[in-house]
Write a protein that holds these residues in place. Structure first.
Motif, PDB file in Angstrom:
ATOM      1  N   ASN A 240       0.712  -1.180  -0.069  1.00 32.49           N
ATOM      2  CA  ASN A 240       0.227  -0.014   0.061  1.00 32.49           C
ATOM      3  C   ASN A 240       1.103   1.238   0.052  1.00 32.49           C
ATOM      4  O   ASN A 240       1.401   1.595   1.134  1.00 32.49           O
ATOM      5  CB  ASN A 240      -1.074   0.002   1.331  1.00 32.49           C
ATOM      6  CG  ASN A 240      -1.889   1.089   1.294  1.00 32.49           C
ATOM      7  OD1 ASN A 240      -1.519   2.249   0.965  1.00 32.49           O
ATOM      8  ND2 ASN A 240      -3.024   0.714   1.381  1.00 32.49           N
ATOM      9  N   GLY A 241       1.057   1.892  -1.167  1.00 27.88           N
ATOM     10  CA  GLY A 241       1.928   2.934  -1.182  1.00 27.88           C
ATOM     11  C   GLY A 241       1.485   3.882  -0.356  1.00 27.88           C
ATOM     12  O   GLY A 241       2.497   4.644   0.184  1.00 27.88           O
ATOM     13  N   GLU A 242       0.273   4.405  -0.141  1.00 29.27           N
ATOM     14  CA  GLU A 242      -0.094   5.490   0.735  1.00 29.27           C
ATOM     15  C   GLU A 242       0.430   5.200   2.150  1.00 29.27           C
ATOM     16  O   GLU A 242       1.067   6.247   2.803  1.00 29.27           O
ATOM     17  CB  GLU A 242      -1.403   5.814   0.538  1.00 29.27           C
ATOM     18  CG  GLU A 242      -1.890   6.915   1.466  1.00 29.27           C
ATOM     19  CD  GLU A 242      -3.713   7.231   1.186  1.00 29.27           C
ATOM     20  OE1 GLU A 242      -4.218   7.795   2.128  1.00 29.27           O
ATOM     21  OE2 GLU A 242      -4.060   6.668   0.159  1.00 29.27           O
ATOM     22  N   LYS A 243       0.118   3.916   2.956  1.00 23.98           N
ATOM     23  CA  LYS A 243       0.559   3.776   3.989  1.00 23.98           C
ATOM     24  C   LYS A 243       2.055   3.798   4.117  1.00 23.98           C
ATOM     25  O   LYS A 243       2.505   4.175   5.233  1.00 23.98           O
ATOM     26  CB  LYS A 243       0.055   2.378   4.403  1.00 23.98           C
ATOM     27  CG  LYS A 243      -1.694   2.239   4.498  1.00 23.98           C
ATOM     28  CD  LYS A 243      -2.071   1.035   5.215  1.00 23.98           C
ATOM     29  CE  LYS A 243      -3.536   1.045   5.486  1.00 23.98           C
ATOM     30  NZ  LYS A 243      -3.897  -0.260   5.927  1.00 23.98           N
ATOM     31  N   THR A 244       2.553   3.128   3.076  1.00 25.06           N
ATOM     32  CA  THR A 244       4.052   3.174   3.239  1.00 25.06           C
ATOM     33  C   THR A 244       4.639   4.580   3.257  1.00 25.06           C
ATOM     34  O   THR A 244       5.630   4.853   4.121  1.00 25.06           O
ATOM     35  CB  THR A 244       4.568   2.485   1.839  1.00 25.06           C
ATOM     36  OG1 THR A 244       4.268   1.054   1.760  1.00 25.06           O
ATOM     37  CG2 THR A 244       6.235   2.564   2.057  1.00 25.06           C
ATOM     38  N   ARG A 245       4.277   5.536   2.289  1.00 22.31           N
ATOM     39  CA  ARG A 245       4.662   6.913   2.570  1.00 22.31           C
ATOM     40  C   ARG A 245       4.418   7.527   3.923  1.00 22.31           C
ATOM     41  O   ARG A 245       5.045   8.206   4.392  1.00 22.31           O
ATOM     42  CB  ARG A 245       4.014   7.746   1.379  1.00 22.31           C
ATOM     43  CG  ARG A 245       4.537   7.556   0.098  1.00 22.31           C
ATOM     44  CD  ARG A 245       3.944   8.495  -0.961  1.00 22.31           C
ATOM     45  NE  ARG A 245       2.777   8.371  -1.215  1.00 22.31           N
ATOM     46  CZ  ARG A 245       2.141   7.332  -2.079  1.00 22.31           C
ATOM     47  NH1 ARG A 245       2.904   6.593  -2.698  1.00 22.31           N
ATOM     48  NH2 ARG A 245       0.734   7.336  -2.064  1.00 22.31           N
ATOM     49  N   GLY A 246       3.086   7.340   4.355  1.00 22.95           N
ATOM     50  CA  GLY A 246       2.759   7.708   5.604  1.00 22.95           C
ATOM     51  C   GLY A 246       3.780   7.359   6.615  1.00 22.95           C
ATOM     52  O   GLY A 246       4.235   8.090   7.578  1.00 22.95           O
ATOM     53  N   LEU A 247       4.245   6.040   6.582  1.00 23.07           N
ATOM     54  CA  LEU A 247       5.027   5.668   7.609  1.00 23.07           C
ATOM     55  C   LEU A 247       6.535   6.033   7.510  1.00 23.07           C
ATOM     56  O   LEU A 247       7.230   6.732   8.567  1.00 23.07           O
ATOM     57  CB  LEU A 247       5.269   3.795   7.696  1.00 23.07           C
ATOM     58  CG  LEU A 247       6.019   3.298   8.447  1.00 23.07           C
ATOM     59  CD1 LEU A 247       5.647   3.690   9.904  1.00 23.07           C
ATOM     60  CD2 LEU A 247       5.876   1.799   8.498  1.00 23.07           C
ATOM     61  N   VAL A 248       6.925   6.160   6.395  1.00 24.62           N
ATOM     62  CA  VAL A 248       8.219   6.805   6.023  1.00 24.62           C
ATOM     63  C   VAL A 248       8.427   8.133   6.651  1.00 24.62           C
ATOM     64  O   VAL A 248       9.231   8.869   7.138  1.00 24.62           O
ATOM     65  CB  VAL A 248       8.772   6.797   4.614  1.00 24.62           C
ATOM     66  CG1 VAL A 248       9.937   7.613   4.194  1.00 24.62           C
ATOM     67  CG2 VAL A 248       8.891   5.388   4.294  1.00 24.62           C
ATOM     68  N   GLU A 249       7.150   9.150   6.374  1.00 25.83           N
ATOM     69  CA  GLU A 249       7.109  10.435   6.665  1.00 25.83           C
ATOM     70  C   GLU A 249       6.883  10.641   8.318  1.00 25.83           C
ATOM     71  O   GLU A 249       7.733  11.589   8.758  1.00 25.83           O
ATOM     72  CB  GLU A 249       5.965  10.997   6.014  1.00 25.83           C
ATOM     73  CG  GLU A 249       6.094  11.151   4.472  1.00 25.83           C
ATOM     74  CD  GLU A 249       4.650  11.844   3.978  1.00 25.83           C
ATOM     75  OE1 GLU A 249       3.748  12.157   4.562  1.00 25.83           O
ATOM     76  OE2 GLU A 249       4.870  12.032   2.591  1.00 25.83           O
TER      77      GLU A 249
ATOM     78  N   GLY B 252      10.843   9.893   9.309  1.00 25.78           N
ATOM     79  CA  GLY B 252      11.572  10.689   9.374  1.00 25.78           C
ATOM     80  C   GLY B 252      12.798  10.346   8.800  1.00 25.78           C
ATOM     81  O   GLY B 252      13.226   9.373   7.993  1.00 25.78           O
ATOM     82  N   ALA B 253      14.089  11.182   9.185  1.00 18.62           N
ATOM     83  CA  ALA B 253      15.388  10.909   8.449  1.00 18.62           C
ATOM     84  C   ALA B 253      15.865   9.684   9.057  1.00 18.62           C
ATOM     85  O   ALA B 253      15.651   9.194  10.076  1.00 18.62           O
ATOM     86  CB  ALA B 253      16.300  11.986   9.179  1.00 18.62           C
ATOM     87  N   GLY B 254      16.508   9.048   7.885  1.00 20.15           N
ATOM     88  CA  GLY B 254      16.885   7.479   8.205  1.00 20.15           C
ATOM     89  C   GLY B 254      16.012   6.707   7.269  1.00 20.15           C
ATOM     90  O   GLY B 254      16.335   5.490   7.261  1.00 20.15           O
ATOM     91  N   ALA B 255      14.707   6.965   7.055  1.00 23.24           N
ATOM     92  CA  ALA B 255      13.821   5.927   6.576  1.00 23.24           C
ATOM     93  C   ALA B 255      13.502   6.179   4.965  1.00 23.24           C
ATOM     94  O   ALA B 255      13.396   7.342   4.954  1.00 23.24           O
ATOM     95  CB  ALA B 255      12.488   6.178   7.339  1.00 23.24           C
ATOM     96  N   GLN B 256      13.298   5.047   4.380  1.00 25.98           N
ATOM     97  CA  GLN B 256      12.651   5.336   2.954  1.00 25.98           C
ATOM     98  C   GLN B 256      12.026   4.320   2.665  1.00 25.98           C
ATOM     99  O   GLN B 256      11.888   3.150   3.321  1.00 25.98           O
ATOM    100  CB  GLN B 256      14.114   5.212   2.016  1.00 25.98           C
ATOM    101  CG  GLN B 256      14.694   3.923   2.069  1.00 25.98           C
ATOM    102  CD  GLN B 256      16.086   3.943   1.120  1.00 25.98           C
ATOM    103  OE1 GLN B 256      15.749   3.986  -0.101  1.00 25.98           O
ATOM    104  NE2 GLN B 256      17.048   3.602   1.579  1.00 25.98           N
ATOM    105  N   GLY B 257      11.212   4.495   1.609  1.00 21.02           N
ATOM    106  CA  GLY B 257      10.240   3.474   1.371  1.00 21.02           C
ATOM    107  C   GLY B 257      10.340   3.006  -0.065  1.00 21.02           C
ATOM    108  O   GLY B 257      11.171   3.359  -0.896  1.00 21.02           O
ATOM    109  N   GLY B 258       9.410   1.907  -0.316  1.00 17.22           N
ATOM    110  CA  GLY B 258       9.483   1.111  -1.662  1.00 17.22           C
ATOM    111  C   GLY B 258       8.102   0.330  -1.796  1.00 17.22           C
ATOM    112  O   GLY B 258       7.656  -0.054  -0.802  1.00 17.22           O
ATOM    113  N   GLY B 259       7.790   0.012  -2.942  1.00 17.46           N
ATOM    114  CA  GLY B 259       6.824  -0.953  -3.353  1.00 17.46           C
ATOM    115  C   GLY B 259       7.378  -2.428  -3.219  1.00 17.46           C
ATOM    116  O   GLY B 259       8.572  -2.606  -3.353  1.00 17.46           O
TER     117      GLY B 259
END
Length: 198
Positions: free
Chosen positions: A18-27, A30-37
Motif C-alpha cells: 500500500n503506497g499511501e500507508k508506506t509513504r505515511g510511515l516513512v514520513e 523521518g530521517a533515515g527512513a525510505q520506502g518502496g513498493g
C-alpha cells in the motif's frame, strides 16, 4: 520496529503493498527512513518480516534468491485470532520454520521480537525496564547480527538457542495473547511485555 532500528542508528527501508500507508510511515519516521513498493530492490542485510505468518511465506517466496545471504527475522505469532486458542502451524514446527521452507536456502532465518508488542517496542521499555528480545536461530553469525542491532536499539537480546526454539516462543505467546483478550484478566492488555528479571 523501525523506531528501534533508527534509534540504533541504522537506516530503514520500508517495503509495502500500500503506497499511501508506506509513504505515511516513512514520513512519520523521518530521517533515515525510505520506502518502496513490493518488488523494490532490498538494500539491507537484515530483513524484518513485519507481516502476518501467511503473508510472510508469500513475501519470501516472492523475493526468492534476492534473499540469499541475508538474515530474515520472523516476528509473527501464528495464533488463530478468531479464537486465541490454538496455533495455525502443525505440532512439531513453527511459523519461523515454515517460512524458512519458502525462503532461499542461502538465507538465514531468525525468530525474534514476537514477544514484543507495538507500543512497548516503540518506547523500548515497560515500567522503566528495557524489553527483552528472545532470539532463536541455527546460524550463530545471524543471531550475533540480530543481537547487535537489538542491543544498539536499547533492548536486551537473549539467545534462546536453535530455530526450533521458535516453537516455544510462539506457544508462549499463544498463552499471553489468550490472557490479553480475556475479560477475566483486567491487568493484561496489548501493552503487556515479557521480561526475565534477575
Amino acid at each position: 520496529m523501525a523506531v528501534r532500528m533508527l534509534k540504533a542508528r541504522h537506516s530503514v527501508q520500508i517495503l509495502g503493498r500500500n503506497g499511501e500507508k508506506t509513504r505515511g510511515l516513512v514520513e512519520f519516521l523521518g530521517a533515515g527512513a525510505q520506502g518502496g513498493g513490493e518488488g523494490a530492490v532490498i538494500e539491507g542485510g537484515i530483513l524484518f518480516l513485519a507481516v502476518p505468518f501467511e503473508e510472510a511465506k508469500k513475501s519470501v517466496s516472492f523475493y526468492g534468491d534476492a534473499l540469499a545471504g541475508r538474515v530474515i527475522v520472523d516476528i509473527s505469532n501464528p495464533v488463530d485470532l478468531a479464537t486465541f486458542d490454538h496455533l495455525l502451524v502443525p505440532a512439531g514446527t513453527s511459523a519461523a520454520e515454515e517460512i524458512a521452507l519458502h525462503a532461499s536456502p542461502e538465507a538465514f532465518m531468525v525468530k525474534a521480537f514476537n514477544t514484543c508488542f507495538a507500543k512497548p517496542l516503540e518506547s523500548g521499555s515497560v515500567a522503566g525496564i528495557p524489553l527483552d528480545v528472545f532470539i532463536a536461530g541455527d546460524s550463530e553469525q545471524a543471531k550475533v547480527k540480530v543481537s547487535a542491532v537489538v542491543a544498539a536499539s536499547g533492548l536486551r537480546p537473549i539467545d534462546v538457542g536453535p530455530l526450533r526454539r521458535a516453537r516455544d516462543l510462539e506457544a508462549m505467546m499463544l498463552l499471553v495473547m489468550g490472557l490479553q483478550v480475556s475479560p477475566e484478566h483486567d491487568n493484561f492488555n496489548w501493552d503487556t511485555s515479557l521480561n526475565l528479571l534477575p
